[in-house]
Design an enzyme around this catalytic site. Structure first.
Site, PDB file in Angstrom:
ATOM      1  N   GLY A   1     -96.673  -3.076  -2.376  1.00 46.66           N
ATOM      2  CA  GLY A   1     -97.964  -2.946  -2.999  1.00 46.66           C
ATOM      3  C   GLY A   1     -99.052  -3.896  -1.994  1.00 46.66           C
ATOM      4  O   GLY A   1     -99.362  -3.548  -1.022  1.00 46.66           O
ATOM      5  N   ARG A   2     -99.348  -5.140  -2.454  1.00 44.87           N
ATOM      6  CA  ARG A   2    -100.313  -5.953  -1.696  1.00 44.87           C
ATOM      7  C   ARG A   2     -99.888  -6.030  -0.339  1.00 44.87           C
ATOM      8  O   ARG A   2    -100.419  -6.483   0.620  1.00 44.87           O
ATOM      9  CB  ARG A   2    -100.463  -7.288  -2.359  1.00 44.87           C
ATOM     10  CG  ARG A   2    -101.226  -7.064  -3.743  1.00 44.87           C
ATOM     11  CD  ARG A   2    -101.128  -8.190  -4.486  1.00 44.87           C
ATOM     12  NE  ARG A   2     -99.704  -8.632  -4.630  1.00 44.87           N
ATOM     13  CZ  ARG A   2     -99.432  -9.763  -5.141  1.00 44.87           C
ATOM     14  NH1 ARG A   2    -100.206 -10.670  -5.316  1.00 44.87           N
ATOM     15  NH2 ARG A   2     -98.205 -10.043  -5.357  1.00 44.87           N
TER      16      ARG A   2
ATOM     17  N   CYS B   1     -99.573  -2.055 -15.889  1.00 43.91           N
ATOM     18  CA  CYS B   1    -100.753  -2.895 -15.500  1.00 43.91           C
ATOM     19  C   CYS B   1    -101.062  -4.066 -16.519  1.00 43.91           C
ATOM     20  O   CYS B   1    -101.008  -3.856 -17.929  1.00 43.91           O
ATOM     21  CB  CYS B   1    -101.777  -1.850 -15.607  1.00 43.91           C
ATOM     22  SG  CYS B   1    -103.623  -2.500 -15.484  1.00 43.91           S
TER      23      CYS B   1
ATOM     24  N   GLN C   1    -100.423   9.102 -11.106  1.00 40.85           N
ATOM     25  CA  GLN C   1     -99.850   8.207 -11.840  1.00 40.85           C
ATOM     26  C   GLN C   1    -100.915   8.319 -13.059  1.00 40.85           C
ATOM     27  O   GLN C   1    -102.113   8.306 -12.857  1.00 40.85           O
ATOM     28  CB  GLN C   1     -99.984   6.728 -11.481  1.00 40.85           C
ATOM     29  CG  GLN C   1     -99.336   5.747 -12.374  1.00 40.85           C
ATOM     30  CD  GLN C   1     -99.422   4.112 -11.859  1.00 40.85           C
ATOM     31  OE1 GLN C   1    -100.491   3.723 -11.748  1.00 40.85           O
ATOM     32  NE2 GLN C   1     -98.017   3.894 -11.461  1.00 40.85           N
TER      33      GLN C   1
ATOM     34  N   LYS D   1     -92.844   3.168 -14.434  1.00 38.97           N
ATOM     35  CA  LYS D   1     -93.207   1.899 -13.555  1.00 38.97           C
ATOM     36  C   LYS D   1     -93.212   0.776 -14.475  1.00 38.97           C
ATOM     37  O   LYS D   1     -94.190   0.858 -15.422  1.00 38.97           O
ATOM     38  CB  LYS D   1     -94.245   1.779 -12.655  1.00 38.97           C
ATOM     39  CG  LYS D   1     -94.763   0.447 -12.139  1.00 38.97           C
ATOM     40  CD  LYS D   1     -95.115   0.602 -10.751  1.00 38.97           C
ATOM     41  CE  LYS D   1     -95.328  -0.862 -10.005  1.00 38.97           C
ATOM     42  NZ  LYS D   1     -96.951  -0.980  -9.948  1.00 38.97           N
TER      43      LYS D   1
ATOM     44  N   MET E   1    -102.915   1.714  -6.062  1.00 35.78           N
ATOM     45  CA  MET E   1    -103.628   0.578  -6.635  1.00 35.78           C
ATOM     46  C   MET E   1    -104.769   0.637  -6.902  1.00 35.78           C
ATOM     47  O   MET E   1    -105.775   0.879  -5.923  1.00 35.78           O
ATOM     48  CB  MET E   1    -103.231  -0.652  -5.570  1.00 35.78           C
ATOM     49  CG  MET E   1    -101.850  -1.000  -5.479  1.00 35.78           C
ATOM     50  SD  MET E   1    -101.518  -2.244  -3.969  1.00 35.78           S
ATOM     51  CE  MET E   1    -102.392  -3.628  -4.358  1.00 35.78           C
ATOM     52  N   GLU E   2    -105.111   0.548  -8.162  1.00 34.39           N
ATOM     53  CA  GLU E   2    -106.492   0.740  -8.561  1.00 34.39           C
ATOM     54  C   GLU E   2    -107.412   0.161  -7.995  1.00 34.39           C
ATOM     55  O   GLU E   2    -107.588  -1.158  -7.913  1.00 34.39           O
ATOM     56  CB  GLU E   2    -106.503   0.587 -10.243  1.00 34.39           C
ATOM     57  CG  GLU E   2    -107.487   1.284 -10.736  1.00 34.39           C
ATOM     58  CD  GLU E   2    -108.431   0.154 -11.919  1.00 34.39           C
ATOM     59  OE1 GLU E   2    -108.233  -0.687 -11.948  1.00 34.39           O
ATOM     60  OE2 GLU E   2    -109.655   0.876 -12.117  1.00 34.39           O
TER      61      GLU E   2
ATOM     62  N   ASN F   1     -89.842  -3.785  -6.763  1.00 36.47           N
ATOM     63  CA  ASN F   1     -91.178  -3.914  -6.421  1.00 36.47           C
ATOM     64  C   ASN F   1     -91.533  -5.774  -6.685  1.00 36.47           C
ATOM     65  O   ASN F   1     -91.263  -6.014  -7.724  1.00 36.47           O
ATOM     66  CB  ASN F   1     -92.050  -2.891  -7.050  1.00 36.47           C
ATOM     67  CG  ASN F   1     -93.665  -3.623  -7.044  1.00 36.47           C
ATOM     68  OD1 ASN F   1     -94.410  -3.788  -8.054  1.00 36.47           O
ATOM     69  ND2 ASN F   1     -94.097  -3.461  -5.822  1.00 36.47           N
ATOM     70  N   GLY F   2     -92.436  -6.017  -5.887  1.00 36.19           N
ATOM     71  CA  GLY F   2     -93.116  -7.383  -6.081  1.00 36.19           C
ATOM     72  C   GLY F   2     -92.766  -8.428  -5.159  1.00 36.19           C
ATOM     73  O   GLY F   2     -91.590  -8.759  -4.668  1.00 36.19           O
TER      74      GLY F   2
HETATM   75  C1  LIG Z   1    -106.029  -4.830  -7.128  1.00 35.62           C
HETATM   76  C2  LIG Z   1    -104.625  -4.153  -7.738  1.00 35.62           C
HETATM   77  C3  LIG Z   1    -104.228  -2.732  -8.431  1.00 35.62           C
HETATM   78  C4  LIG Z   1    -103.290  -2.171  -8.983  1.00 35.62           C
HETATM   79  N1  LIG Z   1    -103.119  -1.075  -9.317  1.00 35.62           N
HETATM   80  C5  LIG Z   1    -102.093  -0.368  -9.763  1.00 35.62           C
HETATM   81  C6  LIG Z   1    -102.090   0.853 -10.270  1.00 35.62           C
HETATM   82  O1  LIG Z   1    -103.157   1.610 -10.145  1.00 35.62           O
HETATM   83  N2  LIG Z   1    -101.009   1.439 -10.442  1.00 35.62           N
HETATM   84  C7  LIG Z   1     -99.643   0.662 -10.392  1.00 35.62           C
HETATM   85  O2  LIG Z   1     -98.702   1.253 -10.727  1.00 35.62           O
HETATM   86  N3  LIG Z   1     -99.710  -0.532  -9.909  1.00 35.62           N
HETATM   87  C8  LIG Z   1    -100.828  -1.076  -9.650  1.00 35.62           C
HETATM   88  N4  LIG Z   1    -101.002  -2.694  -9.230  1.00 35.62           N
HETATM   89  C9  LIG Z   1     -99.707  -3.166  -8.946  1.00 35.62           C
HETATM   90  C10 LIG Z   1     -98.663  -3.039  -7.892  1.00 35.62           C
HETATM   91  O3  LIG Z   1     -98.676  -1.650  -7.456  1.00 35.62           O
HETATM   92  C11 LIG Z   1     -97.573  -3.965  -7.935  1.00 35.62           C
HETATM   93  O4  LIG Z   1     -96.654  -3.337  -8.689  1.00 35.62           O
HETATM   94  C12 LIG Z   1     -97.939  -5.300  -7.791  1.00 35.62           C
HETATM   95  O5  LIG Z   1     -99.104  -5.689  -6.831  1.00 35.62           O
HETATM   96  C13 LIG Z   1     -96.880  -6.125  -7.483  1.00 35.62           C
HETATM   97  O6  LIG Z   1     -96.390  -5.791  -5.904  1.00 35.62           O
HETATM   98  P1  LIG Z   1     -96.703  -6.472  -4.682  1.00 35.62           P
HETATM   99  O7  LIG Z   1     -96.392  -7.789  -4.867  1.00 35.62           O
HETATM  100  O8  LIG Z   1     -96.128  -5.872  -3.842  1.00 35.62           O
HETATM  101  O9  LIG Z   1     -98.132  -6.462  -4.652  1.00 35.62           O
HETATM  102  C14 LIG Z   1    -102.041  -3.076  -8.661  1.00 35.62           C
HETATM  103  C15 LIG Z   1    -102.047  -4.466  -8.167  1.00 35.62           C
HETATM  104  C16 LIG Z   1    -103.070  -4.695  -7.559  1.00 35.62           C
HETATM  105  C17 LIG Z   1    -103.172  -6.192  -6.985  1.00 35.62           C
END
Ligand SMILES: Cc1cc2nc3c(=O)[nH]c(=O)nc-3n(C[C@H](O)[C@H](O)[C@H](O)COP(=O)(O)O)c2cc1C
Length: 324
Positions: A222-223, A97, A67, A138, A1-2, A198-199
């Site tokens: 993710g989060r 993204c 990635q 993704k 996650m960026e 995911n999500g």
């Molecule tokens: C701050 C932030 C940065 C993220 N950066 C990336 C990233 O660099 N690459 C990616 O595939 N997904 C990125 N995501 C998306 C997450 O990997 C994930 O797909 C998304 O948050 C949904 O999953 P979650 O509800 O479990 O967080 C980012 C999400 C957030 C909130």
């Protein structure tokens, strides 16, 4: 996650059994072949020697996938080749993204508007790395609506993706609940490559629901993994034993944040480390009342030692709601 999950964070989140693999923040590919330092910055594990047979991996041996985010097939191919040369063991392509800046330049989720372009991007990367390493992708369910969800998934598969992670929302849905896990199931049944759900997986219950509705064997966190750093171990423990782990305590959270600070302060100014700690605590507070209280008490503090002291002090009094 960026901007959130760097090598130190990956290290801490994989110290206990839970994750099978991790993914770096995206490396933004525009038009040129990027120098090695860009890849090492995003994935310092390319340089580590904890597990030479498994490089790049976290110190406990959990593989780290690199990635890439971009839209130009030639530039993606050149950088895929570079990544392979530097020791990448798997390349993931980000078509999810939602950031406006990224989308304006045709990266991330903007590719979901045109499955043919998505196909060309995956195909170019797959051709560049051949059979040496897998390419994965993704996606979200679409840009503005879900009409092209299946076409995009099929384009990724046709381009040579060995696995597909589906974030169960469109780009326009951002991070708003709910995640449409049943849509992942519709995609999964039409593909022959593994599909990962995911999500919005924040708890063991969400994990069960996401698996049931999507039919996927694997999920990506993710989060949720930031909000509860023991979520992946919690899921793994349940899978292995059928029992629940106890809820994550504040002292576990405080120790983890203190360890994170100790790692980050070796290379970053204290003020930046405080910002990173606040960022992580902010992810925790959405799902944990004690983290919310701590965040409230510490949010104006800029001195690192004071902040760390505050993390380890007894809980501040709860904020009374509705009292004068
Ligand atoms: C701050 C932030 C940065 C993220 N950066 C990336 C990233 O660099 N690459 C990616 O595939 N997904 C990125 N995501 C998306 C997450 O990997 C994930 O797909 C998304 O948050 C949904 O999953 P979650 O509800 O479990 O967080 C980012 C999400 C957030 C909130």
């Amino acid at each position: 996650m960026e901007g959130v999950i760097d090598a130190h964070c990956r290290d801490l989140l994989t110290r206990e059994a839970g994750f099978d693999w991790t993914v770096t923040e995206f490396v933004r590919v525009v038009d040129a072949r990027l120098p090695p330092r860009v890849f090492y910055k995003h994935c310092p594990e390319l340089l580590n020697n904890h597990h030479p047979e498994l490089q790049p991996a976290t110190p406990t041996g959990i593989p780290v996938h690199l990635q890439l985010l971009g839209s130009d097939p030639d530039a993606l191919a050149a950088n895929a080749h570079q990544a392979l040369r530097l020791g990448a063991i798997s390349l993931d392509l980000n078509f999810g993204c939602p950031a406006k800046l990224v989308n304006r330049h045709d990266g991330g989720a903007s590719m979901l508007r045109d499955p043919e372009r998505l196909y060309r991007a995956v195909d170019a990367v797959q051709s560049a790395v051949g059979d040496h390493i897998p390419v994965t992708a993704k996606i979200r369910l679409g840009f503005s609506d879900r009409r092209l969800a299946l076409a995009c998934a099929q384009a990724a598969e046709a381009g040579g993706a060995a696995q597909l992670v589906v974030h169960a929302r469109t780009r326009d849905e951002g991070y708003r609940p709910p995640a449409h896990w049943e849509w992942i199931g519709r995609i999964r049944t039409r593909l022959s490559i593994p599909v990962v759900a995911n999500g919005d997986i924040w708890s063991l219950e969400d994990y069960w629901k996401a698996r049931t509705l999507s039919g996927c064997r694997d999920v990506m966190l993710g989060r949720g993994a930031l909000a509860d750093p023991w979520l992946a171990p919690r899921i793994r423990h349940w899978q292995r034993t059928g029992h629940r782990l106890a809820p994550t305590t504040w002292s576990q959270r405080a120790s983890l944040l203190s360890a994170y600070a100790a790692m980050q302060r070796n290379t970053l100014p204290d003020k930046v480390v405080v910002s990173l700690l606040k960022q992580w605590l902010n992810h925790m507070r959405a799902r944990n009342p004690e983290a919310a209280q701590r965040f409230q008490a510490l949010r104006r503090i800029t001195d690192l030692n004071t902040f760390l002291g505050g993390l380890n002090q007894p809980a501040p009094p709860a904020i009374a709601v509705g009292q004068p």
